[in-house]
Structure formats: structure tokens, C-alpha cells
Design a protein around this motif. Structure first.
Motif: not given
Length: 851
Positions: A480-492
Motif C-alpha cells: 500500500l505504501a508504494r502508492q502516494p495516496l495509499l501512503l497518505l491513508m496509512l499516515a492518517f
């Protein structure tokens, strides 16, 4: 030479030929003068590099390349140690019909390695030398040379001349590129500073080629509005915890790695394998600068591809903001906001109006650009395709025709189009189109993004007593973390009490997805509903999302339209069709998806009607929801089976959902299922019972649910195949006899089902069953009495040796009978096997034939 300002008399003498095909003898006589003029012109780059328009500058750069190619060749020719001087070659018969075709090779291009351009020049030089040697071989002097001198001369005019010329070309190109940045961009050899954040490197590179001309005020307003995006948050999200901040676009945009190539006939850039042979690059600003300063930018569009969440739309905003200095005028056109049926020109004018509030017609914009090149950025071509239901589109052809018209009118325009990779094969690509695909984040990009996130939210983490979102934590969910938007989701998610840090060491992927989706749904619902209702509403929200995932899965796609989702939800959840309210109610499908962070909504406007399609930001989100739904239904069926008040289970909804596509075609669904199994023995018992009673039970599926047209025999095939896979998901291995109702022997019954699946399932889905389910015969004396089945992907097992007994053949059929069967069944693979068998038989017969 003339376009660079050359006025030497030698050019007047050569001009009389009127074309690029010149007499070899005449060119050789003028060689020294040509070299001198060429070197002088290239050294005078300060005089010819400036130009009043983008077109005039690109023409001069290409002219300089042509002069460089020829100058390097003639220079090298003068260095050869030959038994005669190249100038002064005379023949009493003139040139003997020998002419040189001096049309030079194409310039280096940013989508090709410089070594490839050098190789093209080498081939060109080899052709010139071949023509030169043919000319020399007919001279009177050639007849007077001995054999040794001829060999020496041939070798000199061959590889030695070519390699000397190539070395001079490459050296002179690199030297000139130090002074003329455009040439450095074309060859990908510019002084690149990847450390500049937010694509500021592109702005720096463009400033090196800026003309200095100012834009008129109305166009400067567009420029300022595009730049305003840089100081806004990098994404639009729902409610954030108090104190948590989103970085700005300028802060958080990390320049992605990419691959680039030119499309040739038959190429399919939507296929992963096609890209594997193309170089992975990290110099996107250099590539874009090279594309926009080459003449091809005014002839064909640049297509930028990427997966959902890879940052295509964000890149389009960054480009519009960073191409801020002449010679470029960026105009971003979000295709979801303009009319899908309008022409390219009308779409541009609509976008300008939406952005600035002013109505400006395109010709006036182009004419007032003061020689700057308009760069139209068409963002979201995939949305146009999906939302309008177009399967074959000539939209990109229309873009190229628009560019050609504008070029003919003296208003050159570059076009960049963004699209999802998966739909790249659904539109005709103009010849010569360059395609770039954005790649997922590597470790460096992930670290860079996390540094920005943690710096922006340092005060929040400190006040809340939280740890920053570190690289190690993100790396635990690398897919997931390799895609920018999904990395943002994990950060949230991790910002809520360090949830990911606490859990990721022990969580499986299914449990992580469950918690992610549950927490996001809770956060969206807590703002609008009492706390005691949230848990029930969250489950309803995830159930609707699961049915949306099934809408896509059962149609064999990664996306579905609003109409398809609504039709499915009206049948599957009729009591939740609409949510009452004062405003015009949205559809159930719209409500289910509009609140979800995990879904991307594509949009287009047609005849003033807004059309939508939906897809999950990551395919595994939808696959998890399908597995979650099946697991929920299995728990209900087990509960029914345990009830003394019921004599059987009601599998209507399960059968409804599993009668249209094979879950084996989505391996993550199977993996999630295996992780979600709680009571394997009872689940398996229920599924095996359903399979054995298929012929004895009425079809209880919901008749109104019709993702596509399929008769009862086809739906029976899909449901039975999925029950088999579902049962095997609950056990390491099962016997075929546990499935079969017992009307015939196990092998015969199994073969009947296998042929049913083969005949009724789509070819790719049948193959997915073969690749996933390993079948191993169990021998009793010389006969097969049982089959053992287990889930084993094809790379983990090899089938055993073939046996006629295992095939169920009592006696060999004649070749004629085999041929008739193959022709009757029209199965290509059986025909291929018969052909191989015939070849082996002939080889065997020839090897054992008596003399």
C-alpha cells in the motif's frame, strides 16, 4: 546551415542541387569549407539559440543537430591516413551517378537513451561510408592501387571512419549541450538536481530556457491561479483529527520514478510485460523539459499513465504550476468537469472559464501567448472513457488532429494527457505517441514523503503523545505504501493513536484492512450520528461497499458505473435504496461510495448530465470486501445449519453472488478467504453439502440480479466451481468423493464437472481454476479410485506422469477417430496436442524404419 545564419559562398554552390541528395564529388571538394562553416555556426550558439517563438527555436535546435552530425563526419574524413586526399578526387566521367543522401537521422529524444541516438548516427555514418566507398571504387585512382592499398582504403572508409565520426559526434554533442540546455534535455544528460522538492527542479530547468517575454495580464492570471495549487493541501479529505495538518502540494509532492517509450503499431501499454523492457528512470523533470522543447511536442500528445492513487492528477496540477515562465503557457483541463461530447477546443475554453471565471476563446489565447508554447494538460482521460461507456475511442486521434490544425495555423500547442494504465488499450494512439508510466514509490521516495509528513505534524504528535510515522512502520504495508495516496491513508490511520505502529507486527492483511475500513467509516459517521448507532451503520456501510465490489467483480472489471451499482443495490438491499433528505436524494450507489476514502470516482459531463464510475484505489480493497462478504454469508449459513428449527440452509444470496465469475480468477480473494475462516470444519461441511445437493435443490438465487446475460447452465457452472474453491479454502486437502453426489464413480463425476466448467466459464477463468487447484490421482492396483484436491498455485506444483488408465481410455482410438473428435469439439488445445502426437509418432516410425 542557412537556418543558423550561415552565409558562406560554399552554401550558395551547394544550394543549386535543390535537395538533400548532393553529388559526392562536389561535397568532397567543399568538405574543408563545410567543416569550417559548421564549426563556426555551432560555436555561435548565442546568436541562433534565441527565437521569438517556440517553433523557431525548436527548428534551430534541430538544424544545429543536423549540422553537428555532418560536421563530425567530414571532420573524421579529414583525419584518415589514406594513400590519397579525399579532396581532389577526380574522375573523367563525373560522379558516375553517385549522390549522397544527406537527410540526417532524428534528433535524440528524451524517451530514448542517448546511446540509442548514437547508435542511429552510427548506422547513418555506415550508410554514408558505403556510398563513399562505392564512389571511390569507380575512380581512375582506384584501378592504380595494389590489393593491400585497396584493403587499407576500404577498412579506413568502413569501420575506422565510422567510429572516428561517432566519437566526434558524441563529444561535440555533449560539449554543445553544456551551452544549449535543450540539447541536454533531449539526450537526458542535463545537470539534474533531484533533491529539489515539489517538482521545483522542473521550474529550475525551464528557467534556463525561458525567453524572458512576459505574458499578457489575462494569461498571467491563469498562471497565478495554477500556481495557487502549490500552497493548498496535497489532497482533499474528510474530517481530520484536531491539530493534524496536511502538507501543501509544494511540500509533499515527491517526483516519481517512471518509464517512457514511443508507441509502435501493435504495442499495448496497458500490459505490465510490455513495460519490463523499458528503463526505470528518476529524471522526470529532465524528461518533461526535453519533450516540451522538441518539435514532436507540437505534433502528438504525451500520454502519462499510472495506477489509481499513483499521483496522475496531482502531477497535472504540479505541471500547471511549475511551467510558470515563458516559453510555456500551461492550461489544465480536468476532463471530469468539462463536456465529454465537446471538441478539444471547447473543452479548453470551458476549463479556462471554470478556473478564471472569464470566457476566453482559444484562438485569442494562443495568439496572445507572445511566442510561448501553450501546454494543454488533459487530466483524466480514463474517466472520460469509463463514465461515458466508450470502448473504442478516437479521442487521442482528435487531439493529434487538433495539434496539426493549430500548427498549420501558426499556433503550435503541446498536449499532455493523463490516464489510468488499465484503459490505455481502449483508445487509438497516434503514430509517434510517447507514453510515460508513473512507477510506485521506491524506498527513497517513501522516506522523503514521510520526512515531510512528520515535520508538518511534529507539534501534533508531541501534543498527542504519539510517535512519528516512521519508514519501518510504513514498510510493513509496502504493497500500500508504494502508492502516494495509499501512503497518505496509512499516515492518517497511524495518526489515530499510532494504530498501525501498535498493530502491524501481529496483524494479518485481512485484519488490517478490516480495521482500516472500519475506522475510516467510523470517523465519517461519528460526525453525523449518535455514538450508539455508529457500529450498526458502519457494518451497513461496509456491506454496501462489498456489494459494490461484487458489482465490479461479477462484470469482470475493476470498475462499475453508478447505474450498475444502483441496479445491484436496488435488488440486494431494497430497503436501503434512498436516504431521505431535503435535497434531491443521491442514489444508493453514490452514497455508498461518496463517503469512502477507498474508492476513486471517475466523472464526466455529457449533455449537461454528470456521469460517474467507481473503482477502488487499490484492487485488493475490493477483493478484501468480496472475501469479507463471503465470510459473513458463511457464518450465517453455519448458524442456520446449527439451528434445530431448520432442516437445511438457504444459500440464495451466496448463490446469487457466486454465479457470475470465478473467485479463482482473483487470487487475493482466495487468500483473504483463507485468512477469514474461523470454524473451518463447519464451514467446509456446509459448502460440501451445498455442492452435493446442487442437483436436488432449486436455484434460490435472486432472479432480478443480472450483471450480464447468462443461462442457468452457465450460472450452475460458476456456482459449483466457486463452491469447490470455497471448500478448499477451508481445508489443506479434500477428496473428490467428498464433493460428488455418488451417481457414478468419482473420476467420471469429476470429469463431468471439469468439462462443464471448461465449456461454460470464460477461458481465462477456466485457466485460473486449472492453475489454482492441484488434482492428484490416488491409485488402487492399476486403477484410479480417488482424486485428492488442494489449492496450490501453478508455480508450486507439477502434474504427475500421464497414464491412459488415468485418462479413462480402455483402448486407443484410431487417428481418424481422434481427428473427428477434435474437429467436432473445436478445441484448439486438443488440436495442438494431436498435432504434437502425430509429429512424435512420425519421428518414432522413422527412427525404427528398417533399411
Amino acid at each position: 546551415m542557412r537556418s543558423l545564419g550561415g552565409t558562406d559562398p560554399v552554401l550558395d554552390a551547394l544550394q543549386s542541387a535543390g535537395s538533400a541528395a548532393l553529388p559526392i564529388g562536389g561535397v568532397l571538394e567543399a568538405r574543408n569549407e563545410l567543416v569550417k562553416v559548421g564549426i563556426d555556426l555551432l560555436a555561435g550558439w548565442r546568436e541562433w539559440r534565441p527565437g521569438s517563438t517556440w517553433r523557431s527555436r525548436t527548428d534551430r535546435f534541430e538544424a544545429a543537430h543536423a549540422v553537428l552530425v555532418m560536421t563530425a563526419y567530414f571532420e573524421a574524413l579529414g583525419t584518415l591516413d589514406l594513400p590519397f586526399a579525399p579532396s581532389g578526387l577526380e574522375t573523367p566521367h563525373g560522379d558516375g551517378g553517385h549522390v549522397w543522401d544527406l537527410a540526417t537521422p532524428l534528433c535524440p529524444a528524451p524517451h530514448r537513451p542517448f546511446a540509442q541516438a548514437v547508435a542511429a548516427v552510427r548506422g547513418y555514418y555506415r550508410a554514408l561510408s558505403g556510398q563513399l566507398l562505392a564512389f571511390v571504387a569507380e575512380l581512375d585512382l582506384w584501378a592504380r592501387l595494389d590489393e593491400h592499398a585497396r584493403q587499407w582504403t576500404a577498412a579506413a572508409y568502413g569501420d575506422e571512419l565510422v567510429e572516428r565520426a561517432v566519437l566526434r559526434y558524441a563529444d561535440r554533442y555533449r560539449t554543445l549541450a553544456e551551452d544549449v540546455p535543450e540539447l541536454a534535455y533531449w539526450a537526458g544528460i542535463a545537470d539534474h538536481q533531484p533533491s529539489l522538492a515539489g517538482m521545483a527542479e522542473l521550474e529550475r530547468l525551464i528557467s534556463l530556457v525561458a525567453s524572458g517575454a512576459a505574458l499578457p495580464e489575462r494569461l498571467a492570471t491563469l498562471d497565478r491561479l495554477h500556481q495557487a495549487a502549490l500552497v493548498r493541501p496535497i489532497a482533499e479529505t474528510g474530517d481530520l483529527p484536531i491539530g493534524l495538518r496536511l502538507p501543501t502540494l509544494a511540500q509533499a509532492y515527491v517526483t516519481p520514478r517512471f518509464r517512457a517509450a514511443e508507441i509502435a503499431p501493435g504495442d499495448d501499454p496497458s500490459v505490465e510485460e510490455w513495460w519490463e523492457g523499458h528503463e526505470l528512470r528518476a529524471d522526470l523533470p529532465v524528461f518533461l523539459s526535453g519533450f516540451l522543447t522538441a518539435s514532436a511536442a507540437g505534433e502528438v500528445p504525451l500520454i502519462v499513465l499510472g495506477q489509481p492513487g499513483s499521483g496522475k492528477s496531482v502531477l497535472s496540477k504540479v505541471l500547471a504550476a511549475r511551467l510558470r515562465d515563458a516559453p510555456f503557457l500551461p492550461i489544465r483541463v480536468p476532463l471530469r468537469e468539462v463536456s465529454a461530447t465537446a471538441g478539444i477546443q471547447e473543452q479548453i475554453e470551458q476549463a479556462v472559464h471554470h478556473l478564471s471565471g472569464e470566457r476566453q476563446d482559444w484562438p485569442a489565447i494562443a495568439r496572445s501567448a507572445n511566442g510561448a508554447l501553450p501546454v494543454v494538460i488533459l487530466d483524466g482521460f480514463d474517466e472520460l472513457l469509463q463514465a461515458t461507456g466508450v470502448r473504442q475511442s478516437d479521442y487521442l486521434m482528435k487531439v493529434a488532429r487538433f495539434q496539426h490544425r493549430e500548427a498549420d495555423a501558426g499556433r503550435a500547442v503541446a498536449v499532455i494527457v493523463t490516464s489510468r494504465t488499465a484503459v490505455a488499450n481502449r483508445a487509438g494512439l497516434p503514430e509517434g505517441t510517447v507514453v510515460a508510466r508513473l512507477e510506485p514509490f521506491g524506498t527513497t521516495a517513501m522516506r522523503t514523503w514521510l520526512e515531510v509528513w512528520n515535520a508538518v505534524n511534529a507539534d501534533y504528535f508531541s501534543a498527542a503523545g504519539l510517535e512519528p510515522f516512521t519508514f519501518d512502520v510504513a514498510l510493513s504495508q509496502r504493497h500500500l505504501a508504494r502508492q502516494p495516496l495509499l501512503l497518505l491513508m496509512l499516515a492518517f490511520y497511524d495518526a489515530d493513536g499510532n494504530a498501525l505502529r501498535r498493530e502491524n507486527r501481529t496483524l494479518g492483511q485481512a485484519e488490517l484492512y478490516e480495521r482500516l475500513m472500519t475506522r475510516y467509516a467510523e470517523r465519517a459517521l461519528e460526525m453525523r450520528h449518535p455514538r450508539e448507532q455508529v457500529a450498526r451503520l458502519v457494518e451497513r456501510e461496509l456491506l454496501r461497499l462489498s456489494f459494490v465490489a461484487a458489482s465490479m467483480f461479477n462484470r469482470g472489471r475493476q470498475w462499475a458505473t453508478t447505474e450498475e451499482v444502483d441496479a445491484d443495490l436496488d435488488v440486494l438491499l431494497p430497503e436501503q435504496r434512498r436516504t431521505p433528505g431535503l435535497a434531491t436524494p443521491h442514489s444508493a450507489g453514490h452514497e455508498a461510495l461518496a463517503r469512502s476514502f477507498f474508492v476513486h470516482r471517475a466523472q464526466a459531463v455529457r449533455d449537461d448530465e454528470v456521469l460517474h464510475t467507481y473503482e477502488f484505489l487499490h484492487a485488493t480493497f475490493g477483493e478484501f470486501l468480496i472475501a469479507r462478504l463471503l465470510a459473513s454469508l458463511m457464518r450465517e449459513l453455519v448458524a442456520q445449519e446449527s439451528s434445530l428449527a431448520l432442516t437445511g440452509v438457504h444459500d440464495g444470496l451466496l448463490r446469487t453472488l457466486l454465479s457470475w465469475a470465478t473467485i479463482s480468477s482473483r487470487l487475493p480473494v482466495v487468500a483473504f478467504l483463507q485468512e477469514l475462516v474461523h470454524d473451518a470444519d463447519r464451514w467446509r461441511a456446509v459448502v460440501l453439502r451445498l455442492f452435493r445437493e446442487l442437483d436436488a435443490r432449486e436455484d434460490s438465487s435472486i432472479a432480478a440480479y443480472r450483471p450480464w446475460i447468462a443461462g442457468p447452465h452457465r450460472r450452475y457452472a460458476y456456482y459449483s466451481a466457486n463452491l469447490m474453491v470455497l471448500a478448499l479454502s477451508c481445508a489443506p486437502e479434500l477428496r473428490a468423493s467428498e464433493f460428488m453426489p455418488g451417481h457414478e464413480d468419482v473420476v467420471t463425476e469429476w470429469r463431468s464437472y471439469a468439462l462443464l466448467w471448461r465449456s461454460q466459464c470464460a477461458l481465462a477463468e477456466w485457466q485460473s481454476l486449472v492453475d489454482l487447484v492441484a488434482v492428484r490421482p490416488v491409485w488402487s492396483q492399476d486403477d484410479v479410485r480417488e482424486l485428492h484436491l488442494k489449492l496450490s498455485p501453478q508455480e508450486l506444483w507439477e502434474p504427475g506422469p500421464f497414464s491412459w488408465s488415468w485418462a479413462g481410455v480402455d483402448k486407443l482410438l484410431s487417428i481418424a477417430q481422434l481427428r473427428r473428435q477434435v474437429m467436432f469439439s473445436a478445441l484448439a488445445d486438443e488440436g495442438a496436442l494431436l498435432a504434437l502426437y502425430m509429429d512424435d509418432l512420425r519421428t518414432h516410425q522413422q527412427a525404427h524404419r528398417r533399411p
